[in-house]
Write an enzyme that holds these catalytic residues in place. Structure first.
Site, PDB file in Angstrom:
ATOM      1  N   PHE A 166      77.555  26.521  86.945  1.00 21.31           N
ATOM      2  CA  PHE A 166      77.386  25.069  86.987  1.00 21.31           C
ATOM      3  C   PHE A 166      78.133  24.492  85.798  1.00 21.31           C
ATOM      4  O   PHE A 166      77.829  24.794  84.644  1.00 21.31           O
ATOM      5  CB  PHE A 166      75.918  24.653  86.921  1.00 21.31           C
ATOM      6  CG  PHE A 166      75.724  23.159  87.026  1.00 21.31           C
ATOM      7  CD1 PHE A 166      75.551  22.551  88.261  1.00 21.31           C
ATOM      8  CD2 PHE A 166      75.742  22.353  85.890  1.00 21.31           C
ATOM      9  CE1 PHE A 166      75.401  21.171  88.366  1.00 21.31           C
ATOM     10  CE2 PHE A 166      75.595  20.977  85.985  1.00 21.31           C
ATOM     11  CZ  PHE A 166      75.427  20.386  87.228  1.00 21.31           C
ATOM     12  N   ASP A 176      81.832  27.579  78.536  1.00 16.75           N
ATOM     13  CA  ASP A 176      81.009  26.385  78.705  1.00 16.75           C
ATOM     14  C   ASP A 176      79.666  26.648  78.033  1.00 16.75           C
ATOM     15  O   ASP A 176      78.831  27.384  78.547  1.00 16.75           O
ATOM     16  CB  ASP A 176      80.833  26.099  80.197  1.00 16.75           C
ATOM     17  CG  ASP A 176      79.954  24.883  80.473  1.00 16.75           C
ATOM     18  OD1 ASP A 176      79.209  24.455  79.573  1.00 16.75           O
ATOM     19  OD2 ASP A 176      79.988  24.374  81.608  1.00 16.75           O
ATOM     20  N   LYS A 221      74.901  18.224  75.435  1.00 15.51           N
ATOM     21  CA  LYS A 221      73.442  18.141  75.406  1.00 15.51           C
ATOM     22  C   LYS A 221      72.826  17.871  74.031  1.00 15.51           C
ATOM     23  O   LYS A 221      72.663  16.719  73.651  1.00 15.51           O
ATOM     24  CB  LYS A 221      72.846  19.374  76.088  1.00 15.51           C
ATOM     25  CG  LYS A 221      73.059  19.350  77.616  1.00 15.51           C
ATOM     26  CD  LYS A 221      72.232  20.404  78.304  1.00 15.51           C
ATOM     27  CE  LYS A 221      72.477  20.436  79.809  1.00 15.51           C
ATOM     28  NZ  LYS A 221      71.987  19.225  80.502  1.00 15.51           N
TER      29      LYS A 221
END
Length: 378
Positions: A116, A204, A233
């Site tokens: 993802f 990532d 985040k």
């Protein structure tokens, strides 16, 4: 009722009911809610300077970029507003670098099953789950390979011919895919294949990075260095941020005008990032994550040993329990008991606590979790 306030690892709704927040806004509020130093810094910065665009210099950009390059071993940083945007920037760097090496390059990409990387069209192209992809196809050309399969990875990078892949994107710990960790052997093999074929390795670390795994980068224990790292985040303590970090060799790939972001790297957001990184490096927060992560691991392992869950996955303050067919029900039942968690990968109950969670709060959460799972229908 809606949530209206919070302190530390506690959220409070409009009725005054308190909840233990083991989701931290999908891994964002690492300093917890209403962190005193962070809140004071943001309020102070709002009276000084909030936005200038990245056409103009301001000291916080250089300060935060310097800290990030020091912590990551990378050479340069581009700031944006989210992890998806950080991955979009990485995509553009990878494709331009491939074109500079070979003007005929198609910019082909490789990613892993269960991956993802975001929901923008470029990052969505790298995301494996068909349900996310199908409404928006055709997307970029991406070959997906099973995590751990170096033979399949070698074939995907080579493409059976002269068209080498521009980049391999991977998550050291696959967050939305179910908290599966990539093995050191696979990571080392992936690095070797990328080096052999001139393919960039992009890590990532939007969910796993910035200290959440117990190391600043989840890639660190493998000893592997990526060519590009993406962060997001928790990095600004609750404000929108993305960061694309590149090696020395890639620092000059993007020329002026190749990429941009109106809001990326603004003074207000980077003041939040400065406080977060200071707390992480100098305020004892990194060690707290390692300690609480070990306590969470021990507690979840005890639950698995009783047969209440099939498996524990993850590392640091990024862990979860495999509950085949029961993860969503467990999430709802926990919410009714005042504990907020999330799900991932279909069968995983996921915990992304704030870094400031106390031992008492963590023990309380584990007690609620155990009681809930004991009462949950099989």
């Amino acid at each position: 009722p809606p949530f209206v306030s919070g302190t530390g690892a506690t959220l409070i709704d409009a009725r005054g009911r308190s909840y233990l927040d083991l989701n931290s806004g999908l891994g964002v509020t690492a300093l917890g809610h209403s962190h005193p130093r962070w809140s004071a810094a943001i309020a102070d910065q709002a009276t000084r300077l909030t936005h200038v665009s990245n056409l103009l210099r301001h000291p916080l950009a250089e300060e935060v970029a310097s800290r990030l390059t020091h912590l990551s071993g990378m050479a340069a940083v581009f700031f944006s507003n989210s992890g998806s945007e950080a991955n979009e920037c990485a995509l553009k760097i990878a494709r331009k670098a491939a074109r500079l090496r070979d003007p005929h390059s198609r910019g082909r990409l490789v990613a892993l099953e269960r991956s993802f990387h975001g929901r923008t069209l470029g990052s969505l192209s790298l995301t494996a789950r068909a349900a996310y992809r199908e409404p928006f196809e055709p997307l970029l050309e991406v070959t997906f390979v099973p995590p751990g399969d170096l033979t399949a990875l070698a074939e995907a990078i080579r493409d059976g011919g002269p068209s080498k892949a521009a980049a391999l994107f991977l998550e050291p710990i696959q967050g939305e895919g179910g908290l599966y960790e990539l093995s050191p052997q696979f990571l080392a093999g992936a690095r070797e294949l990328c080096d052999t074929h001139g393919t960039l390795l992009v890590a990532d670390e939007v969910q796993s990075g910035a200290g959440r795994s117990g190391d600043f980068l989840a890639l660190a224990p493998s000893g592997i260095q990526a060519d590009i790292v993406t962060l997001g985040k928790p990095l600004a303590g609750g404000l929108p941020i993305g960061a694309t970090l590149v090696s020395e060799e890639l620092a000059g790939v993007l020329a002026p005008g190749d990429h941009g972001s109106t809001f990326g790297g603004g003074p207000l957001v980077l003041r939040g990032a400065e406080v977060f990184l200071e707390e992480l490096e100098e305020g004892g927060l990194a060690e707290a994550v390692r300690q609480r992560g070990a306590e969470l691991r021990e507690g979840l392992d005890r639950i698995v040993a009783t047969g209440l869950a099939a498996e524990r996955r993850g590392r640091g303050l990024m862990q979860g329990l495999a509950l085949p067919g029961r993860a969503s029900a467990a999430q709802k039942a926990l919410f009714e008991r005042g504990l907020i968690a999330s799900t991932a990968g279909g069968d995983l109950l996921r915990f992304l606590p704030p870094y400031v969670i106390t031992p008492r709060e963590l023990n309380q959460a584990l007690d609620i979790l155990t009681q809930t799972l004991e009462e949950l229908p099989a």
